[in-house]
Enzyme design. Structure first.
Site: not given
Length: 283
Positions: A239-241
């Site tokens: 997951s990231c932004g």
């Protein structure tokens, strides 16, 4: 054409194979909101010869979604990739102008859509120019459309409800690749209305740690960096932004050890915006 290599090609390899009929190059450059640059205009003015522009932010995406550049349907992907002149049997090479930033996202999209032979140009356009690769500055020409057919691979992507269920029952291992201060909730999120913090039990491995001078670190170094973050018994989810840099971890894991890491497409933009979902601030 089938490469025995895993997921990356070098500029020298591309120079040797660029003119082969089954090699198709796409420019996956994307700039974060607020950046005063336009990726499409830059592609028109300067690109690797024969490269098509892959616009996953406004065109090859789920347009009705309120979230940025979410995966399109297999039908939309098939239509848009066909318009780029790409066939199912082609070897697709993806690059961006930053070196390694947005190109892994497009590599991952092709993988989700069942395309086997897709690779990222390690170091992107800067590496190509450093290797004295040819640059095309002429007006782009139209390509002949193809009848591309995508086949959706559910193992490479996860949605919010599936992820929440996995967190609750302990079957997923979330690796958050945002910078540490964002993971810990020490700084505001760049997108308005998004809470600060991280998902319960998530681990942090900032994507920048996987790169050096615009390229991936060696497979051996990446394996050492990634091994401690991955689980042998749970589904690993990056997951990231907003679902872009999570794909850097996904491709790095396959490059280093052959591990398939699922990507949470909505990432923190979706999770942090939903006040019914649990978050953790601090260590």
């Amino acid at each position: 054409m089938k490469l025995k290599n895993n997921v990356l090609v070098t500029a020298d390899w591309l120079k040797s194979h660029l003119n082969e009929p089954f090699v198709k190059v796409v420019d996956a450059t994307y700039f974060m909101p607020g950046t005063p640059r336009d990726a499409l205009s830059e592609w028109k003015g300067k690109r690797i010869p024969s490269a098509e522009f892959f616009d996953y932010d406004t065109r090859i995406c789920d347009k009705p979604s309120s979230l940025p550049h979410m995966l399109p349907s297999a039908d939309t992907f098939s239509k848009e990739v066909g318009l780029l002149g790409i066939r199912n049997e082609d070897t697709v090479i993806v690059y961006d102008t930053a070196g390694i930033f947005s190109s892994p996202r497009v590599w991952w999209m092709f993988k989700v859509m069942g395309h086997e032979n897709v690779f990222v140009l390690d170091g992107g356009l800067p590496a190509w120019e450093h290797a004295n690769g040819e640059i095309d500055t002429s007006e782009p020409t139209r390509v002949e459309p193809t009848n591309y057919q995508a086949t959706f691979d559910q193992t490479r992507v996860i949605d919010k409800s599936q992820l929440l269920e996995g967190i609750n029952n302990g079957t997923v291992n979330v690796i958050d690749v945002r910078p540490n201060e964002r993971f810990l909730g020490l700084v505001p999120e760049p997108r308005e209305g998004v809470r600060s913090g991280h998902m319960p039990n998530a681990v942090n491995l900032p994507f920048a740690q996987l790169l050096e001078a615009g390229k991936f670190k060696s497979a051996e170094t990446l394996k050492m960096l990634i091994e401690s973050a991955l689980s042998d018994s749970k589904r690993n989810v990056a997951s990231c932004g907003s679902g872009v840099t999570a794909c850097i971890l996904a491709i790095a894991a396959e490059y280093a050890s052959g591990d398939v890491v699922t990507v949470y497409d909505g990432s923190w933009t979706e999770w942090g915006s939903d006040h019914e979902l649990p978050i953790v601030s601090g260590k």
